[in-house]
Design an enzyme around this catalytic site. Structure first.
Site, PDB file in Angstrom:
ATOM      1  N   SER A  63      27.606  14.535   9.914  1.00 53.47           N
ATOM      2  CA  SER A  63      27.754  14.815   8.538  1.00 53.47           C
ATOM      3  C   SER A  63      29.429  14.719   8.437  1.00 53.47           C
ATOM      4  O   SER A  63      30.242  15.735   7.729  1.00 53.47           O
ATOM      5  CB  SER A  63      27.386  16.104   8.055  1.00 53.47           C
ATOM      6  OG  SER A  63      26.280  16.321   8.182  1.00 53.47           O
TER       7      SER A  63
ATOM      8  N   ASP B 278      24.507  13.801   6.408  1.00 59.15           N
ATOM      9  CA  ASP B 278      23.614  15.036   6.051  1.00 59.15           C
ATOM     10  C   ASP B 278      23.182  14.771   4.541  1.00 59.15           C
ATOM     11  O   ASP B 278      21.930  15.213   4.454  1.00 59.15           O
ATOM     12  CB  ASP B 278      24.153  16.470   6.333  1.00 59.15           C
ATOM     13  CG  ASP B 278      25.454  16.489   5.468  1.00 59.15           C
ATOM     14  OD1 ASP B 278      26.185  15.489   5.167  1.00 59.15           O
ATOM     15  OD2 ASP B 278      25.865  17.642   5.254  1.00 59.15           O
TER      16      ASP B 278
ATOM     17  N   ARG C 260      21.940  21.508  15.672  1.00 54.89           N
ATOM     18  CA  ARG C 260      20.484  21.591  15.747  1.00 54.89           C
ATOM     19  C   ARG C 260      19.856  20.320  16.365  1.00 54.89           C
ATOM     20  O   ARG C 260      20.279  19.335  16.071  1.00 54.89           O
ATOM     21  CB  ARG C 260      20.039  21.814  14.421  1.00 54.89           C
ATOM     22  CG  ARG C 260      18.535  22.451  14.350  1.00 54.89           C
ATOM     23  CD  ARG C 260      18.350  23.160  13.007  1.00 54.89           C
ATOM     24  NE  ARG C 260      18.577  22.157  11.833  1.00 54.89           N
ATOM     25  CZ  ARG C 260      17.354  22.074  10.745  1.00 54.89           C
ATOM     26  NH1 ARG C 260      16.186  22.716  10.944  1.00 54.89           N
ATOM     27  NH2 ARG C 260      17.456  21.111   9.824  1.00 54.89           N
TER      28      ARG C 260
END
Length: 947
Positions: A632, A686, A569
């Protein structure tokens, strides 16, 4: 107008017809309405039947009336199933605790007793195995004398025990310990399969002192007096249930049982979530409707006739079992006798003459009614039966009496059909199908011996429920075999339950085990923070160089990247100070598998291509924006914009990345493209992004938790405790990377064979063991391994392992969330399993749901133990008696699973009672957190420069 007056009024019509018909005449003197007929028998027969129809017109029920009775019965069923309405319901809808029908795997030797009619039966049943569905039976009948069935209750059960002992002695069974099923054909309230409180005697039974007591206890007490036999009563069943189970052994579609004999009743398999009287929502249970009492509350008063009322008044139980008194074999003969007597008294039969036998209760039995309705010899039988009653019937009398029998028995079949149609409609609606395919098991002397009864019943049922394909299956072996089958199924289910419970027990963690996990996690935290033990620690406790939380003064435009799964994203985040207002624009891009597992250069070139597309989309291609990168995966940081990848997780395998700085690799890819420049301020996990997102809303948030595809946690640690870094002032966020907890073997005592199989089949065997027991990427695979093992043991899917079940990854964690939903009916669970190529029974669906529950519950508890370790550490570090702290949470497992968050919170509360922990869901994800970290870093950087 009364029936007699109506018939007399029709005489003038008949006389007129007689006068106008030259083809026939009365010969001799007129002996009543029907006289002695000599010519044109077909015409005479038609006239006679027409006049009987007029006399009994209240007993002829139209389809409209039957549909109305159907609706009334459905309403009574609903009342009987409701906890609040059951006490006043006439149809008691008694739970039988029979939860499953035979599946063909039953085997062994069983005893069965059948008490409920004029004879008592003892049976030995040998059930074969290996799916042969072969049953061998030996039985013996014993009389049930009136003095026994109407005497003292203890004498009745002593008599039954004596008969059982005699049977076992003559069959050489005294040396064996055998399970026994008791068919007890009277209304009982059950709280378990092997217990039943007698509500009331029916038929001719009136033994004293039994009503309101447990009949199984009564029989057990009597059997114990025989020291030489050893019997274990496993099941108490109604004869109706026995019939259903007998037929279900031959036809798996059988889920309804009906008795139409001395008495009448029906049972069927009801969804547990509709049965208020029993706890639990899973699966189905057989309900004994006890429909004989339908109408006892006055619901059928418009249907009952003067003859029904007279019969009821002369019965052993006036005002009770009114529906049964219009249907069953115990009463049909008596109903015919009452009608014939009334007609004779009115001068409408036998020339007005009556015999003493016709005045005697019980002289006409249902077997006589059946004989009189036989196709060819019916009239001859009628003459013989009437003559035996001391009457001198004419031909017309015989025709009339035969038609009376037809109307009475046809009404019985009609009423039975209406109630059965109501049950079938309920079954169809429970299954949510437009068309139902089912089988009805039937037993009872009336159904068996009456020549017209079965076809009448079948025809009317099919007319009332045209959307049901119904097969009627006669129970050849009676309900006694059914009691043995219930016992066999109970034995099978009991044995299977033990095996299933043994597997599920592996996932049930005690408080002591969870405290142990909490303690070991705390130890690993300390090891990860200390310089001398850091390299050995499985929980790496990585400094993130995030040293502050949002204070509300952050503002500006920031670019954020979020990489941690199969989707990547890119976000534009606009932060306005003061009001803590954040606006976001984002675009999601896929990361193909060949990129995830290709080279590092290909991966980062793909990422930069996605950034370029987003900047074009937003019209920002020339802008130089501060950028935060949510990455992450486990990284070792030396500053907020430096992150060396320790190892890939979650399916990523891109080469030439481990041991490299991810920010440098991103910068190199941007340079290769040579289209734009970005100010990469921060690289964050994350988990850290989640904490910062929630910290923007709640200043008390100092912990971030991810419960999704992966599993991780971060928190704000005192700098003085971080030996890897210099400086003792302030706080810094530590990325625990707790997914590796247990890689040193410290969790081996709670790891199961299924965890080991999942680990061995993973991309990184021996690593991330805690994550493999808790995260969404692995829970479905653990469930699949358990299902395979249970199927191998013959406990699921009929022992057949489908190719789909053999496919790794087929059982995604999202299916756990769907299957465990409280609102999901078992039918929907079966549909999910069918989508996976798993053809499941209702019982399979229950077990699958239990397996999912055990796996997800353990995961939530393990999360809770880890979180309890960190909040207790924070409390002690701050020297507080009581700690109030907020945890920001993100991840699909936490968001979508119906019970995960609750179990997690309950576990933390239990293990850390002096910590008040509030969990808040991160609505905007870790991408927003990366932008906030970038904003905070810019603010702190600016403040440092000003100083």
């Amino acid at each position: 107008m009364s029936s007699t007056a109506l018939l007399k009024d029709s005489l003038s019509v008949t006389t007129c017809l007689v006068q106008r018909t030259s083809a026939w005449c009365f010969s001799g003197s007129q002996e009543g309405v029907f006289g002695t007929l000599t010519f044109a028998p077909h015409l005479v027969s038609s006239l006679v039947r027409d006049q009987v129809d007029r006399f009994l017109y209240h007993m002829r029920l139209s389809d409209e009336t039957l549909l109305d009775i159907m609706a009334r019965f459905r309403a009574e069923m609903q009342k009987g199933l409701g906890k609040d309405t059951n006490p006043t319901a006439s149809v008691k809808m008694l739970p039988t605790f029979v939860r499953a029908i035979p599946d063909g795997s039953e085997n062994g030797e069983f005893l069965s007793l059948d008490l409920g009619g004029s004879k008592f039966r003892v049976l030995k049943v040998q059930v074969s195995e290996a799916g042969k569905r072969k049953v061998q039976m030996e039985s013996q009948f014993y009389a049930t004398p009136n003095e026994i069935i109407r005497g003292n209750g203890s004498e009745l059960f002593d008599y039954i025990a004596d008969c059982l002992a005699d049977f076992m002695k003559t069959r050489g069974l005294k040396h064996k310990k055998l399970p026994l099923g008791l068919t007890f054909s009277f209304p009982c309230r059950q709280t378990k399969l092997e217990e039943g409180i007698l509500l009331s005697w029916t038929k001719k039974f009136k033994a004293r002192g039994v009503q309101g007591t447990d009949v199984v206890s009564c029989l057990t007490k009597a059997i114990r007096k025989h020291k030489d036999i050893d019997v274990d009563i496993l099941a108490l069943v109604n004869d109706t249930v026995g019939t259903m189970m007998t037929c279900a052994y031959d036809d798996p579609y059988c889920e309804v049982g009906v008795i139409i004999g001395t008495g009448t009743n029906a049972c069927y398999m009801e969804d547990m979530n509709n049965i208020d009287l029993v706890e639990g929502d899973e699966g189905r249970m057989c309900i004994s409707t006890e429909w004989g009492a339908f109408g006892d509350d006055g619901a059928l008063e418009d249907i009952r006739t003067e003859f029904d009322r007279e019969l009821d008044l002369g019965s052993l139980n006036p005002g009770k079992q009114l529906f049964e008194k219009m249907i069953s074999g115990l009463y049909l003969g008596e109903l015919v006798r009452i009608i014939l007597l009334k007609m004779a008294k009115a001068g409408l039969l036998f020339g007005g003459k009556r015999s003493s036998a016709l005045h005697t209760k019980g002289k006409i039995e249902t077997r006589h009614v059946a004989a009189m309705e036989k196709y060819k010899e019916g009239l001859a039988n009628t003459r013989e039966i009437l003559t035996d009653l001391g009457l001198e019937p004419s031909e017309a009398d015989c025709i009339a009496v035969q038609h009376v029998c037809t109307i009475v028995s046809f009404r019985s079949a009609n009423l039975c059909a209406a109630a059965l149609a109501a049950i079938l409609t309920r079954l169809r609606e429970n299954k949510k199908v437009a068309r139902l395919r089912t089988t009805v098991g039937v037993d009872g002397t009336l159904y068996k011996i009456h020549p017209q009864y079965p076809k009448r019943l079948h025809k009317v049922v099919r007319r009332l429920v045209p959307n049901c394909d119904v097969r009627f299956l006669l129970s050849e072996s009676g309900s006694t075999k059914g009691a043995a089958m219930v016992t066999a199924v109970a034995s099978r289910v009991q044995a299977q339950r033990k095996q299933i419970d043994h597997v599920l027990a592996l996932f049930r963690l005690t408080r002591e085990q969870l405290k142990d996990v909490q303690g070991k996690m705390r130890t690993e935290f300390e090891n990860g923070l200390r310089k001398d033990t850091h390299l050995m620690a499985t929980v790496k406790m990585l400094p993130t160089y995030v040293c502050g939380m949002p204070d509300g003064t952050e503002k500006g435009k920031f670019l954020a990247l979020d990489l941690g799964g199969t989707n990547f994203r890119v976000l534009l985040v606009k932060i306005r100070s003061g009001r803590r207002s954040v606006r976001m624009y984002n675009k999601i891009f896929a990361i193909p598998l060949e990129i995830m597992q290709g080279t590092g250069e290909e991966l980062f070139d793909h990422i930069v291509q996605c950034i370029a597309d987003f900047l074009d989309y937003m019209g920002l291609k020339g802008a130089r924006l501060p950028l935060g990168f949510t990455f992450s995966f486990p990284c070792r940081q030396t500053s907020i914009d430096k992150a060396t990848l320790i190892e890939w997780t979650k399916g990523f395998k891109a080469t030439d990345c481990e041991g490299e700085d991810m920010v440098d690799m991103l910068r190199e890819a941007i340079k290769r493209r040579n289209e734009f420049d970005l100010d990469i301020v921060a690289v964050v996990n994350d988990t850290v992004g989640t904490m910062m997102t929630c910290g923007h809303e709640d200043p008390n948030c100092e912990i971030g938790l991810i419960a999704g595809t992966g599993s991780n946690m971060c928190y704000m640690e005192e700098m003085r405790n971080i030996e890897l870094l210099e400086g003792g002032e302030g706080k810094m966020c530590i990325n625990t990377e707790w997914g590796g907890f247990g890689d040193n073997g410290c969790l081996d005592d709670i790891r199961t064979q299924y965890d080991k199989e999942v680990d061995e089949g993973s991309l990184n065997p021996g690593k991330q063991r805690y994550e493999k027991m808790t995260s969404g990427m692995y829970l479905g695979e653990i469930v699949r391994q358990i299902l395979i093992d249970l199927t191998k043991q013959g406990l699921l899917f009929r022992g057949q392992i489908s190719e789909r079940l053999r496919t790794r990854g087929i059982f995604e964690t999202k299916f756990l969330s769907q299957i465990e939903s409280d609102r999901l009916a078992l039918l929907q669970v079966r549909r999910i399993l069918q989508q996976l190529g798993l053809d499941s029974t209702c019982e399979d669906s229950i077990v699958v749901k239990e397996v999912c529950g055990a796996v997800s519950r353990r995961a939530a508890q393990l999360y809770g133990a880890g979180l309890a370790a960190i909040v207790e550490k924070r409390r002690e570090d701050q020297g507080l008696e009581y700690l109030n702290i907020t945890v920001g949470v993100d991840g699909t497992l936490y968001k979508l699973h119906p019970h995960f968050s609750r179990i997690l919170q309950e576990t933390v509360k239990e293990l850390a009672p002096r910590c008040d922990v509030t969990l808040i869901l991160s609505e905007d994800g870790s991408g927003k957190g990366a932008a906030l970290i970038t904003a905070v870093a810019k603010r702190l950087q600016q403040a440092q420069e000003e100083n």
